[in-house]
Design an enzyme around this catalytic site. Structure first.
Site, PDB file in Angstrom:
ATOM      1  N   ASN A 198      31.156 -22.263  11.763  1.00  0.00           N
ATOM      2  CA  ASN A 198      30.630 -21.227  10.877  1.00  0.00           C
ATOM      3  C   ASN A 198      31.358 -19.901  11.054  1.00  0.00           C
ATOM      4  O   ASN A 198      31.471 -19.109  10.111  1.00  0.00           O
ATOM      5  CB  ASN A 198      29.131 -21.039  11.135  1.00  0.00           C
ATOM      6  CG  ASN A 198      28.311 -22.265  10.766  1.00  0.00           C
ATOM      7  OD1 ASN A 198      28.794 -23.187  10.112  1.00  0.00           O
ATOM      8  ND2 ASN A 198      27.061 -22.279  11.190  1.00  0.00           N
TER       9      ASN A 198
ATOM     10  N   GLU B 188      34.756 -22.838  19.415  1.00  0.00           N
ATOM     11  CA  GLU B 188      34.439 -21.843  18.394  1.00  0.00           C
ATOM     12  C   GLU B 188      34.153 -20.508  19.072  1.00  0.00           C
ATOM     13  O   GLU B 188      33.675 -20.470  20.212  1.00  0.00           O
ATOM     14  CB  GLU B 188      33.211 -22.293  17.587  1.00  0.00           C
ATOM     15  CG  GLU B 188      32.825 -21.347  16.465  1.00  0.00           C
ATOM     16  CD  GLU B 188      31.732 -21.912  15.557  1.00  0.00           C
ATOM     17  OE1 GLU B 188      31.354 -21.239  14.587  1.00  0.00           O
ATOM     18  OE2 GLU B 188      31.256 -23.045  15.834  1.00  0.00           O
TER      19      GLU B 188
ATOM     20  N   ASN C  67      34.940 -24.722   6.317  1.00  0.00           N
ATOM     21  CA  ASN C  67      33.938 -25.349   7.179  1.00  0.00           C
ATOM     22  C   ASN C  67      32.586 -25.394   6.477  1.00  0.00           C
ATOM     23  O   ASN C  67      32.098 -24.369   5.995  1.00  0.00           O
ATOM     24  CB  ASN C  67      33.787 -24.543   8.475  1.00  0.00           C
ATOM     25  CG  ASN C  67      32.658 -25.056   9.339  1.00  0.00           C
ATOM     26  OD1 ASN C  67      32.790 -26.087   9.993  1.00  0.00           O
ATOM     27  ND2 ASN C  67      31.529 -24.345   9.348  1.00  0.00           N
ATOM     28  N   GLU C  68      32.007 -26.586   6.406  1.00  0.00           N
ATOM     29  CA  GLU C  68      30.638 -26.786   5.911  1.00  0.00           C
ATOM     30  C   GLU C  68      30.339 -25.951   4.662  1.00  0.00           C
ATOM     31  O   GLU C  68      29.309 -25.286   4.577  1.00  0.00           O
ATOM     32  CB  GLU C  68      29.629 -26.486   7.028  1.00  0.00           C
ATOM     33  CG  GLU C  68      29.727 -27.456   8.190  1.00  0.00           C
ATOM     34  CD  GLU C  68      28.649 -27.256   9.251  1.00  0.00           C
ATOM     35  OE1 GLU C  68      27.860 -26.292   9.150  1.00  0.00           O
ATOM     36  OE2 GLU C  68      28.602 -28.061  10.200  1.00  0.00           O
TER      37      GLU C  68
ATOM     38  N   GLU D 156      32.880 -32.626  13.921  1.00  0.00           N
ATOM     39  CA  GLU D 156      31.761 -32.068  14.685  1.00  0.00           C
ATOM     40  C   GLU D 156      30.756 -33.188  14.914  1.00  0.00           C
ATOM     41  O   GLU D 156      30.229 -33.752  13.957  1.00  0.00           O
ATOM     42  CB  GLU D 156      31.067 -30.902  13.957  1.00  0.00           C
ATOM     43  CG  GLU D 156      31.853 -29.608  13.935  1.00  0.00           C
ATOM     44  CD  GLU D 156      31.042 -28.422  13.418  1.00  0.00           C
ATOM     45  OE1 GLU D 156      29.812 -28.384  13.661  1.00  0.00           O
ATOM     46  OE2 GLU D 156      31.631 -27.557  12.763  1.00  0.00           O
TER      47      GLU D 156
ATOM     48  N   GLN E 283      30.549 -28.821  21.402  1.00  0.00           N
ATOM     49  CA  GLN E 283      31.867 -28.238  21.623  1.00  0.00           C
ATOM     50  C   GLN E 283      32.351 -28.578  23.034  1.00  0.00           C
ATOM     51  O   GLN E 283      31.844 -29.531  23.605  1.00  0.00           O
ATOM     52  CB  GLN E 283      31.804 -26.745  21.375  1.00  0.00           C
ATOM     53  CG  GLN E 283      31.507 -26.437  19.897  1.00  0.00           C
ATOM     54  CD  GLN E 283      31.568 -24.950  19.585  1.00  0.00           C
ATOM     55  OE1 GLN E 283      32.133 -24.145  20.305  1.00  0.00           O
ATOM     56  NE2 GLN E 283      30.941 -24.569  18.478  1.00  0.00           N
TER      57      GLN E 283
END
Length: 503
Positions: free
Chosen positions: A72, A27, A172-173, A292, A352
């Protein structure tokens, strides 16, 4: 010594492992990209500015797919800013991590790096501040050969051949109120379904991942999956899961039991997917993308200070957890959990890969790279966990912890590769005080012998690695023997074990 028994039979097949369960995640966060995979001018970097030593470690891990660019970050990402001449790319305020994004590395550069790492790209699209049209433009830019506005724009940017990215995350989320552009269940379900339908008109061969819950503790779980999949079921292939764990109470025994929570999370999501399938009278299974997962808690306080009191830095140090030996044990347990569910978990991404809650670290400013403790269970699983998962019948002692009851001392899974004539037993003894003798019946695997027994073990649960000091590393031991198809192994207390068999 305590005793446990296990039977392995090649008839007890769970599923072929999809190698993409050994995926990871990069990310635009902290030093993952800048000062991580990319350091132009560093003698350790290649002609494109990519760290050779980091690339070598990534290739050692054999990571088949890498999720990008978030996380995010993606929910306010303007992909057009990340392509074209670097000197013309705008700098932007990055809202998720309150950093300054200079867009020196973008889609095309990352795709080039992924090829060097022998990995495919799992592309996430912005469904926070953007929507259907932008997703279509990005897909056209990436996958259409030529002759259209965005495919020709890619060619003008020096990329003649399409990237042919096959896996796409629909946001995402989006259940999280921290997310820029947070949606309700109905809002996200409708948007994701319409986006998926339209994307398949451009490229019917793509695989699509619908956003699941950000973690098992979300107040909307599992309603979020049930409602959103009611909209997206016909158009997607996977639903995502995210989960991080931490030893916040400094209770190692309870910390190592958290993989049982991960197992329950997976089972709940599978049940919800199958409920939607039944409700829709559908024929296909929705599989899982656990895109994740990791241990994450060491750096939280420092990160909050950086983002709140020192915002808009370029690549500040964020989420730089320094992993301990006990963290490596839980990562091993989580990998075993993923393998156990190989019939439905088809993709997963350790979050990550470099510097940010990562198995690989680099010193700030271009110094040495090193392997964190969690590097090794991931390496072993990725390297030896290719083949068919066999479900063992395991009879093990149990113990209770502060928050968990009937916690099995031994957690194990087996991967059999008939083609190579290899089988690997992955096992963790999560009893902190007792060694255990494990008797394993492998008579079904005829003419197999023990190739090696690898362990990760330390007496200090808080021991960690750093640049120039690899304090936690695997070693080969002589603790397993075989006689007439019966293996006898000693699994020392608090150990990660890899018992490799060869025909």
């Amino acid at each position: 010594m305590k005793k446990a028994n296990m039977i392995i039979d090649k008839a007890f097949k769970v599923s072929e492992v999809d190698k993409r369960i050994y995926g990871s995640f990069i990310e635009h966060l902290g030093r993952a990209v800048y000062d991580g995979i990319y350091q132009p001018g560093n003698p350790l970097s290649d002609e494109d500015g990519f760290r050779r030593d980091v690339l070598d470690m990534v290739k050692d891990l054999d990571v088949p797919i890498i999720r990008y660019p978030g996380g995010n970050f993606v929910s306010s990402f303007v992909w057009e800013d990340s392509v074209g001449p670097v000197e013309e790319r705008p700098h932007r305020l990055e809202l998720a991590w309150r950093s300054l994004e200079r867009n020196e590395i973008g889609l095309n550069e990352f795709s080039k790096w992924a090829k060097k790492a022998n990995s495919e790209v799992m592309m996430a699209i912005n469904l926070g501040t953007r929507g259907v049209a932008d997703a279509l433009n990005l897909l056209e830019y990436c996958n259409h050969p030529s002759g259209t506005k965005y495919s020709d724009l890619r060619i003008r940017h020096g990329i003649k051949d399409p990237h042919n990215i096959k896996v796409w995350c629909l946001g995402n989320e989006m259940d999280g109120p921290w997310q820029v552009g947070h949606k309700t269940m109905e809002e996200y379900g409708r948007l994701a379904a319409e986006t998926a339908k339209a994307m398949r008109l451009i490229d019917p061969s793509i695989e699509l991942v619908s956003c699941g819950s950000s973690n098992r503790e979300m107040p909307t779980f599992p309603d979020w999956e049930a409602v959103t999949l009611t909209h997206t079921y016909d158009y997607v292939d996977y639903v995502s899961l995210h989960q991080y764990y931490g030893n916040r109470n400094d209770d190692t025994a309870d910390f190592l039991a958290l993989s049982d929570d991960m197992d329950a999370f997976i089972r709940s999501v599978i049940a919800t997917c199958d409920f939607v399938k039944a409700k829709k009278r559908g024929k296909k299974d929705i599989n899982l993308s656990f895109d994740e997962w990791n241990v994450w808690f060491h750096s939280n306080e420092a990160d909050e200070d950086t983002m709140t009191n020192h915002p808009w830095q370029v690549a500040p140090a964020l989420l730089e957890d320094q992993y301990t030996f006990e963290d490596a044990l839980l990562v091993g347990l989580m990998l075993i959990t993923l393998m156990k569910h190989a019939d439905r978990v088809k993709m997963a991404c350790m979050a990550q890969l470099v510097n940010v809650i990562a198995p690989i670290m680099t010193e700030p400013g271009g110094g040495r790279a090193w392997k964190q403790t969690i590097f090794y269970p991931f390496l072993h699983a990725s390297r030896y966990g290719r083949g068919v998962v066999l479900q063992p019948i395991l009879n093990t002692p149990v113990h209770d912890t502060k928050e968990h009851e009937q916690v099995s001392d031994i957690v194990s899974i087996v991967v059999w590769n008939e083609e190579t004539g290899e089988a690997t037993i992955f096992a963790v003894n999560r009893n902190l005080s007792d060694d255990i003798e494990l008797r394993i019946d492998v008579r079904s695997l005829e003419d197999y012998t023990i190739a090696e027994h690898i362990v990760l073990e330390e007496t200090d649960m808080k021991l960690f690695n750093c640049a120039g000091a690899e304090n936690v590393a695997p070693k080969k031991v002589d603790r397993s023997s075989i006689d007439n198809g019966i293996i006898t192994s000693r699994l020392n207390k608090a150990t990660w074990n890899v018992i490799r068999l060869k025909k």
